[in-house]
Motif scaffolding. Structure first.
Motif, short mmCIF file in Angstrom:
data_model
loop_
_atom_site.label_atom_id
_atom_site.label_comp_id
_atom_site.label_asym_id
_atom_site.label_seq_id
_atom_site.Cartn_x
_atom_site.Cartn_y
_atom_site.Cartn_z
N ILE A 160 0.86 -1.18 0.00
CA ILE A 160 0.00 0.00 0.00
C ILE A 160 0.89 1.23 0.00
O ILE A 160 1.75 1.39 0.87
CB ILE A 160 -0.95 0.00 1.21
CG1 ILE A 160 -1.92 -1.19 1.12
CG2 ILE A 160 -1.72 1.31 1.28
CD1 ILE A 160 -2.89 -1.28 2.28
N LEU A 161 0.68 2.10 -0.98
CA LEU A 161 1.48 3.31 -1.15
C LEU A 161 0.69 4.53 -0.73
O LEU A 161 -0.46 4.71 -1.14
CB LEU A 161 1.89 3.45 -2.63
CG LEU A 161 2.40 4.82 -3.08
CD1 LEU A 161 3.72 5.17 -2.40
CD2 LEU A 161 2.53 4.87 -4.60
N VAL B 84 -3.30 2.49 -3.62
CA VAL B 84 -2.63 3.78 -3.47
C VAL B 84 -3.57 4.71 -2.72
O VAL B 84 -4.74 4.85 -3.08
CB VAL B 84 -2.27 4.39 -4.84
CG1 VAL B 84 -1.45 5.67 -4.65
CG2 VAL B 84 -1.49 3.39 -5.69
N VAL B 85 -3.05 5.32 -1.65
CA VAL B 85 -3.86 6.19 -0.79
C VAL B 85 -3.54 7.65 -1.09
O VAL B 85 -2.36 8.04 -1.14
CB VAL B 85 -3.59 5.89 0.70
CG1 VAL B 85 -4.49 6.75 1.58
CG2 VAL B 85 -3.80 4.41 0.99
N PHE B 86 -4.58 8.44 -1.30
CA PHE B 86 -4.43 9.86 -1.59
C PHE B 86 -5.18 10.67 -0.53
O PHE B 86 -6.38 10.48 -0.34
CB PHE B 86 -5.01 10.19 -2.97
CG PHE B 86 -4.37 9.43 -4.09
CD1 PHE B 86 -3.26 9.95 -4.76
CD2 PHE B 86 -4.87 8.20 -4.50
CE1 PHE B 86 -2.68 9.25 -5.81
CE2 PHE B 86 -4.30 7.50 -5.54
CZ PHE B 86 -3.18 8.03 -6.20
N HIS B 87 -4.48 11.56 0.15
CA HIS B 87 -5.11 12.44 1.13
C HIS B 87 -5.77 13.59 0.36
O HIS B 87 -5.09 14.44 -0.23
CB HIS B 87 -4.06 12.98 2.11
CG HIS B 87 -4.66 13.73 3.26
ND1 HIS B 87 -4.26 15.00 3.60
CD2 HIS B 87 -5.64 13.39 4.13
CE1 HIS B 87 -4.95 15.42 4.64
NE2 HIS B 87 -5.80 14.46 4.99
N ILE C 69 -7.55 4.84 -3.13
CA ILE C 69 -8.28 5.16 -1.89
C ILE C 69 -8.28 6.67 -1.69
O ILE C 69 -7.21 7.29 -1.60
CB ILE C 69 -7.62 4.49 -0.66
CG1 ILE C 69 -7.26 3.02 -0.94
CG2 ILE C 69 -8.53 4.63 0.56
CD1 ILE C 69 -8.42 2.12 -1.24
N GLY C 70 -9.47 7.27 -1.59
CA GLY C 70 -9.60 8.69 -1.26
C GLY C 70 -9.77 8.82 0.25
O GLY C 70 -10.73 8.33 0.82
N PHE D 46 -11.64 7.48 -7.43
CA PHE D 46 -11.22 6.61 -6.34
C PHE D 46 -12.16 5.42 -6.20
O PHE D 46 -13.38 5.57 -6.28
CB PHE D 46 -11.15 7.42 -5.03
CG PHE D 46 -10.29 8.65 -5.14
CD1 PHE D 46 -8.92 8.54 -5.06
CD2 PHE D 46 -10.86 9.89 -5.37
CE1 PHE D 46 -8.12 9.67 -5.19
CE2 PHE D 46 -10.07 11.02 -5.51
CZ PHE D 46 -8.69 10.91 -5.42
N ASP D 47 -11.57 4.26 -5.98
CA ASP D 47 -12.37 3.04 -5.87
C ASP D 47 -13.04 2.92 -4.51
O ASP D 47 -14.13 2.36 -4.39
CB ASP D 47 -11.48 1.82 -6.10
CG ASP D 47 -10.81 1.84 -7.46
OD1 ASP D 47 -11.51 1.63 -8.46
OD2 ASP D 47 -9.59 2.10 -7.52
N PHE D 48 -12.37 3.44 -3.49
CA PHE D 48 -12.90 3.36 -2.12
C PHE D 48 -12.60 4.67 -1.40
O PHE D 48 -11.67 5.40 -1.76
CB PHE D 48 -12.27 2.19 -1.35
CG PHE D 48 -12.51 0.85 -1.98
CD1 PHE D 48 -13.75 0.23 -1.89
CD2 PHE D 48 -11.50 0.21 -2.69
CE1 PHE D 48 -13.97 -1.00 -2.48
CE2 PHE D 48 -11.71 -1.02 -3.28
CZ PHE D 48 -12.95 -1.63 -3.17
#
Length: 330
Positions: free
Chosen positions: A10-11, A47-50, A69-70, A91-93
């Protein structure tokens, strides 16, 4: 995409308000790996985006079979992109404080926190002013600025934050520890959210509980779902600030009525609240890893295709230029 289904990577692609996400502090028993290295995006399962750091997102490539991920803990009123369906469809989730999120991450403290709070005696209320306020930002979607301005005309309010400041901390300021100790000396604490949105119940009301004072709350219309009954005063229940101030003065002059707001501390926490705490006992990041594992188990054979730029070439170039300028000026 060479994602490992047994130990997915997970990035975290963006910073957290300009600072790197502290992946070293993530506690999770599930197999998996975490990284801040954007060069590894091709091998990341997720991939996680803030969302508040949206300016860092535009140059991200999305690889086949990858989950985006949002993530945000902020209100929709403060960050309009969070409320924009055209933007969020990339975003998927979602991982947010909203109950409807795919990964629900409320500000609600864990059970051990409540145990510690209930074990602490309530400190003596030694300050002359009944109300205390710690507020730094002028954000006013909830009209909290208006409430404080009007309330101060009818009852004493000691304000230590950057906003409305009329008192200063005496002695060394140890941050949150000093804040809790200061609040503990007051009968009431203004716990005012910057936005009035469902599920947006932040640390403000919980800080008041920890300090052993009565929160005067303004914010989420469903705050009752996150706190014990009869534990706070809802400013929205009063016709205006003068009416609220009159009620607070009544409580000051009527000790039994004031003490009734502490009765919850000697009772079991309501079952609904306990059930919610059990839902989020594992950290949000650990539940994110669980979701990724579940999705990878359901996924068929690795998907073919090329990486793409969801936000388009113009956004890609604009983001790259912005990052280059920031690097040069550093």
């Amino acid at each position: 995409m060479p994602a490992d289904a047994t130990e997915p990577l997970i990035l975290f692609y963006t910073t957290l308000f300009g600072k790197p996400v502290d992946i070293a502090s993530i506690q999770c028993d599930l197999p998996g790996r975490w990284t801040l290295d954007k060069r590894r995006i091709a091998e990341a399962a997720a991939v996680v985006f803030h969302i508040p750091d949206y300016r860092e997102i535009g140059d991200a490539w999305k690889y086949p079979g990858q989950y985006w991920i949002g993530w945000t803990m902020e209100s929709r009123q403060n960050y309009k992109r969070f409320a924009d369906p055209d933007y969020m469809r990339h975003f998927d989730f979602t991982m947010t404080h909203e109950r409807r999120s795919d990964i629900w991450t409320p500000y609600l403290p864990r059970a051990c926190w409540w145990d510690e709070v209930l074990a602490k005696p309530v400190a003596a209320k030694t300050e002359a002013a009944p109300l205390v306020l710690f507020q730094s930002a002028p954000l006013n979607h909830s009209r909290r600025v208006d409430l404080v301005s009007e309330l101060a005309r009818h009852i004493g309010v000691d304000s230590y934050g950057r906003h409305f400041r009329n008192r200063t901390i005496e002695g060394p300021d140890l941050g949150r520890t000093t804040k809790i100790e200061t609040v503990s000396r007051y009968r009431f604490c203004l716990a005012l959210e910057n936005s009035s949105e469902t599920d947006y119940v932040t640390e403000k009301i919980f800080d008041a509980f920890e300090a052993g004072t009565v929160p005067v709350y303004l914010g989420a219309p469903n705050v009752d779902e996150y706190v014990p009954p009869n534990s706070y005063i809802n400013a929205a229940d009063f016709s205006d600030a003068a009416d609220l101030a009159a009620y607070l003065r009544h409580l000051v002059e009527t000790p039994d009525a004031f003490e009734a707001y502490f009765a919850w501390r000697s009772l079991p926490l309501p079952e609904r609240l306990v059930a919610r705490m059990e839902e989020v006992e594992a950290s949000g990041f650990c539940r994110l890893m669980k979701l990724v594992h579940q999705q990878m188990q359901r996924r068929p054979a690795p998907q073919a295709g090329r990486a793409r730029l969801p936000f388009g070439l113009r956004s890609y170039l604009r983001t790259r230029l912005r990052k280059w300028r920031k690097k040069v000026s550093a």
